[in-house]
Design an enzyme around this catalytic site. Structure first.
Site, mmCIF file in Angstrom:
data_model
loop_
_atom_site.group_PDB
_atom_site.id
_atom_site.type_symbol
_atom_site.label_atom_id
_atom_site.label_comp_id
_atom_site.label_asym_id
_atom_site.label_seq_id
_atom_site.Cartn_x
_atom_site.Cartn_y
_atom_site.Cartn_z
ATOM 1 N N GLN A 137 17.285 101.109 -37.597
ATOM 2 C CA GLN A 137 16.922 99.684 -37.651
ATOM 3 C C GLN A 137 18.182 98.825 -37.604
ATOM 4 O OE1 GLN A 137 14.691 98.434 -41.134
ATOM 5 N NE2 GLN A 137 14.086 96.505 -40.180
ATOM 6 N N GLU A 138 18.157 97.810 -36.745
ATOM 7 C CA GLU A 138 19.323 96.925 -36.607
ATOM 8 C C GLU A 138 19.014 95.498 -37.023
ATOM 9 O OE1 GLU A 138 20.525 97.466 -32.556
ATOM 10 O OE2 GLU A 138 21.537 99.368 -33.003
ATOM 11 N N HIS A 191 8.230 97.853 -31.702
ATOM 12 C CA HIS A 191 8.591 97.906 -30.280
ATOM 13 C C HIS A 191 7.365 98.388 -29.506
ATOM 14 C CE1 HIS A 191 13.114 97.997 -30.869
ATOM 15 N NE2 HIS A 191 12.751 98.444 -32.057
ATOM 16 N N ASP A 201 12.068 92.013 -25.627
ATOM 17 C CA ASP A 201 13.332 92.474 -26.182
ATOM 18 C C ASP A 201 14.453 92.067 -25.224
ATOM 19 O OD1 ASP A 201 14.161 95.047 -28.304
ATOM 20 O OD2 ASP A 201 15.617 94.315 -26.838
ATOM 21 N N ILE A 202 15.538 91.539 -25.791
ATOM 22 C CA ILE A 202 16.628 91.008 -24.972
ATOM 23 C C ILE A 202 17.424 92.120 -24.273
ATOM 24 C CG2 ILE A 202 18.531 90.951 -26.643
ATOM 25 C CD1 ILE A 202 18.852 87.951 -25.852
ATOM 26 N N HIS A 262 9.614 94.725 -37.167
ATOM 27 C CA HIS A 262 9.199 94.547 -35.774
ATOM 28 C C HIS A 262 8.689 95.869 -35.234
ATOM 29 C CE1 HIS A 262 13.504 95.450 -35.919
ATOM 30 N NE2 HIS A 262 13.330 96.129 -34.802
HETATM 31 P P1 AMP Z 1 15.817 97.790 -34.070
HETATM 32 O O1 AMP Z 1 16.991 98.634 -33.646
HETATM 33 O O2 AMP Z 1 14.537 98.595 -34.175
HETATM 34 O O3 AMP Z 1 16.116 96.983 -35.318
HETATM 35 O O4 AMP Z 1 15.556 96.795 -32.877
HETATM 36 C C1 AMP Z 1 16.084 95.516 -32.789
HETATM 37 C C2 AMP Z 1 15.822 95.058 -31.389
HETATM 38 O O5 AMP Z 1 15.985 93.664 -31.359
HETATM 39 C C3 AMP Z 1 16.756 95.662 -30.340
HETATM 40 O O6 AMP Z 1 16.006 96.387 -29.383
HETATM 41 C C4 AMP Z 1 17.449 94.432 -29.744
HETATM 42 O O7 AMP Z 1 17.669 94.533 -28.357
HETATM 43 C C5 AMP Z 1 16.458 93.320 -30.067
HETATM 44 N N1 AMP Z 1 17.035 91.991 -30.152
HETATM 45 C C6 AMP Z 1 18.169 91.601 -30.788
HETATM 46 N N2 AMP Z 1 18.364 90.281 -30.664
HETATM 47 C C7 AMP Z 1 17.329 89.789 -29.938
HETATM 48 C C8 AMP Z 1 16.952 88.503 -29.461
HETATM 49 N N3 AMP Z 1 17.707 87.406 -29.704
HETATM 50 N N4 AMP Z 1 15.829 88.394 -28.723
HETATM 51 C C9 AMP Z 1 15.075 89.468 -28.452
HETATM 52 N N5 AMP Z 1 15.357 90.722 -28.883
HETATM 53 C C10 AMP Z 1 16.470 90.888 -29.614
#
Ligand code: AMP
Length: 133
Positions: A91-92, A99, A29-30, A97
Protein backbone atom coordinates in the site's frame (compact mmCIF):
# COMPACT_ATOMS: atom_id res chain seq x y z
CA UNK A 1 -6.16 18.20 4.28
CA UNK A 2 -3.13 15.92 3.95
CA UNK A 3 -4.59 12.84 2.34
CA UNK A 4 -4.22 12.71 -1.46
CA UNK A 5 -7.42 10.77 -2.10
CA UNK A 6 -9.42 12.97 0.33
CA UNK A 7 -8.24 15.90 -1.76
CA UNK A 8 -9.32 14.18 -4.97
CA UNK A 9 -12.74 13.41 -3.43
CA UNK A 10 -13.04 17.08 -2.41
CA UNK A 11 -12.15 18.19 -5.96
CA UNK A 12 -8.98 19.96 -4.78
CA UNK A 13 -6.77 17.78 -6.99
CA UNK A 14 -7.94 16.91 -10.51
CA UNK A 15 -8.64 13.31 -11.41
CA UNK A 16 -10.24 11.55 -14.35
CA UNK A 17 -13.44 10.61 -12.58
CA UNK A 18 -15.54 7.81 -14.05
CA UNK A 19 -18.20 7.36 -11.35
CA UNK A 20 -19.50 8.89 -8.11
CA UNK A 21 -22.26 8.10 -5.65
CA UNK A 22 -23.16 8.97 -2.07
CA UNK A 23 -20.40 6.83 -0.58
CA UNK A 24 -17.72 6.44 -3.22
CA UNK A 25 -15.78 8.07 -6.02
CA UNK A 26 -13.93 6.24 -8.82
CA UNK A 27 -11.19 7.68 -11.03
CA UNK A 28 -8.52 6.43 -13.41
CA UNK A 29 -5.22 5.43 -11.82
CA UNK A 30 -2.59 7.96 -12.88
CA UNK A 31 -0.02 5.22 -13.46
CA UNK A 32 -2.09 2.39 -14.92
CA UNK A 33 -1.04 -1.25 -15.13
CA UNK A 34 -3.52 -1.88 -17.97
CA UNK A 35 -5.99 0.16 -20.03
CA UNK A 36 -8.85 1.31 -17.77
CA UNK A 37 -7.11 0.69 -14.41
CA UNK A 38 -9.43 2.47 -11.99
CA UNK A 39 -9.46 3.18 -8.25
CA UNK A 40 -12.67 3.12 -6.19
CA UNK A 41 -12.37 5.03 -2.90
CA UNK A 42 -14.81 5.79 -0.07
CA UNK A 43 -15.72 9.46 0.28
CA UNK A 44 -14.92 9.33 3.99
CA UNK A 45 -11.33 8.84 5.09
CA UNK A 46 -10.56 5.23 5.98
CA UNK A 47 -6.88 4.21 6.08
CA UNK A 48 -7.31 0.66 4.82
CA UNK A 49 -9.51 -2.43 4.92
CA UNK A 50 -7.98 -3.78 8.12
CA UNK A 51 -8.89 -0.62 10.04
CA UNK A 52 -12.54 -0.46 8.95
CA UNK A 53 -13.63 -3.62 7.12
CA UNK A 54 -17.23 -2.37 6.98
CA UNK A 55 -16.12 0.38 4.59
CA UNK A 56 -15.96 -2.27 1.88
CA UNK A 57 -19.73 -2.74 2.18
CA UNK A 58 -20.27 1.01 1.70
CA UNK A 59 -18.35 1.05 -1.56
CA UNK A 60 -19.59 -2.34 -2.82
CA UNK A 61 -22.33 -0.83 -5.05
CA UNK A 62 -19.73 1.46 -6.62
CA UNK A 63 -17.34 -1.45 -7.17
CA UNK A 64 -20.09 -3.39 -8.94
CA UNK A 65 -21.21 -0.46 -11.07
CA UNK A 66 -17.68 0.55 -12.08
CA UNK A 67 -16.69 -3.04 -12.90
CA UNK A 68 -19.65 -3.31 -15.26
CA UNK A 69 -18.95 0.12 -16.78
CA UNK A 70 -15.28 -0.66 -17.46
CA UNK A 71 -15.89 -4.07 -18.98
CA UNK A 72 -18.72 -2.78 -21.18
CA UNK A 73 -17.15 0.46 -22.36
CA UNK A 74 -13.66 -0.94 -22.87
CA UNK A 75 -14.77 -4.33 -24.21
CA UNK A 76 -12.59 -6.12 -21.68
CA UNK A 77 -12.51 -9.91 -21.42
CA UNK A 78 -12.11 -9.97 -17.63
CA UNK A 79 -11.26 -7.85 -14.58
CA UNK A 80 -9.09 -8.04 -11.45
CA UNK A 81 -10.05 -6.48 -8.11
CA UNK A 82 -7.29 -5.78 -5.58
CA UNK A 83 -6.92 -3.79 -2.37
CA UNK A 84 -3.68 -3.54 -0.39
CA UNK A 85 -3.65 -2.94 3.38
CA UNK A 86 -0.34 -1.91 4.93
CA UNK A 87 3.20 -1.27 3.73
CA UNK A 88 4.00 -4.99 3.63
CA UNK A 89 1.15 -5.50 1.20
CA UNK A 90 2.47 -2.70 -1.02
CA UNK A 91 0.00 0.00 0.00
CA UNK A 92 1.33 3.43 -0.98
CA UNK A 93 -1.68 5.70 -0.49
CA UNK A 94 -3.23 5.34 2.95
CA UNK A 95 -6.83 6.01 2.02
CA UNK A 96 -8.71 2.78 1.31
CA UNK A 97 -8.92 2.06 -2.41
CA UNK A 98 -9.84 -0.86 -4.58
CA UNK A 99 -7.97 -1.31 -7.85
CA UNK A 100 -10.20 -2.45 -10.70
CA UNK A 101 -8.09 -3.63 -13.61
CA UNK A 102 -9.74 -4.60 -16.90
CA UNK A 103 -7.98 -7.55 -18.54
CA UNK A 104 -7.66 -8.70 -22.11
CA UNK A 105 -7.22 -12.07 -23.73
CA UNK A 106 -3.91 -11.14 -25.39
CA UNK A 107 -2.24 -10.72 -21.96
CA UNK A 108 -3.88 -13.25 -19.65
CA UNK A 109 -3.09 -14.40 -16.12
CA UNK A 110 -2.21 -13.04 -12.69
CA UNK A 111 1.51 -12.81 -13.42
CA UNK A 112 0.74 -10.19 -16.07
CA UNK A 113 -1.45 -8.11 -13.75
CA UNK A 114 1.23 -5.71 -12.59
CA UNK A 115 3.38 -5.78 -15.71
CA UNK A 116 2.63 -2.29 -16.92
CA UNK A 117 1.34 -1.66 -20.38
CA UNK A 118 3.28 1.24 -21.92
CA UNK A 119 1.92 4.32 -23.67
CA UNK A 120 -1.64 4.37 -22.32
CA UNK A 121 -3.43 7.60 -23.29
CA UNK A 122 -5.42 8.38 -20.13
CA UNK A 123 -7.55 11.11 -21.72
CA UNK A 124 -8.57 8.79 -24.54
CA UNK A 125 -9.42 5.97 -22.13
CA UNK A 126 -11.38 8.40 -19.96
CA UNK A 127 -13.38 9.57 -22.98
CA UNK A 128 -14.06 5.97 -23.98
CA UNK A 129 -15.53 5.30 -20.51
CA UNK A 130 -17.51 8.47 -19.86
CA UNK A 131 -17.95 10.01 -23.31
CA UNK A 132 -21.20 9.99 -25.30
CA UNK A 133 -22.34 6.55 -26.45
P1 AMP B 1 -1.49 1.37 -3.68
O1 AMP B 1 -0.07 0.99 -4.02
O2 AMP B 1 -2.41 0.16 -3.62
O3 AMP B 1 -1.57 2.23 -2.44
O4 AMP B 1 -2.02 2.20 -4.91
C1 AMP B 1 -1.97 3.58 -5.00
C2 AMP B 1 -2.29 3.91 -6.42
O5 AMP B 1 -2.63 5.28 -6.48
C3 AMP B 1 -1.15 3.68 -7.40
O6 AMP B 1 -1.53 2.73 -8.38
C4 AMP B 1 -0.90 5.07 -7.99
O7 AMP B 1 -0.58 5.05 -9.36
C5 AMP B 1 -2.23 5.76 -7.75
N1 AMP B 1 -2.17 7.21 -7.67
C6 AMP B 1 -1.29 7.98 -6.98
N2 AMP B 1 -1.56 9.28 -7.13
C7 AMP B 1 -2.66 9.37 -7.92
C8 AMP B 1 -3.44 10.44 -8.44
N3 AMP B 1 -3.13 11.73 -8.19
N4 AMP B 1 -4.48 10.14 -9.24
C9 AMP B 1 -4.79 8.87 -9.53
N5 AMP B 1 -4.11 7.80 -9.05
C10 AMP B 1 -3.06 8.04 -8.26
Amino acid sequence: MECLFCRIVAGEIPARQVYADEHAVAFLDINPWHVGHTLVVPRRHVDDLLGKPEALTEIAPAISAVSRLLVDRLAADGLNLLSSSGISAGQEVFHLHVHLVPRYAHRPGLRELMVKEQGIDLDRVHHQIVGEH
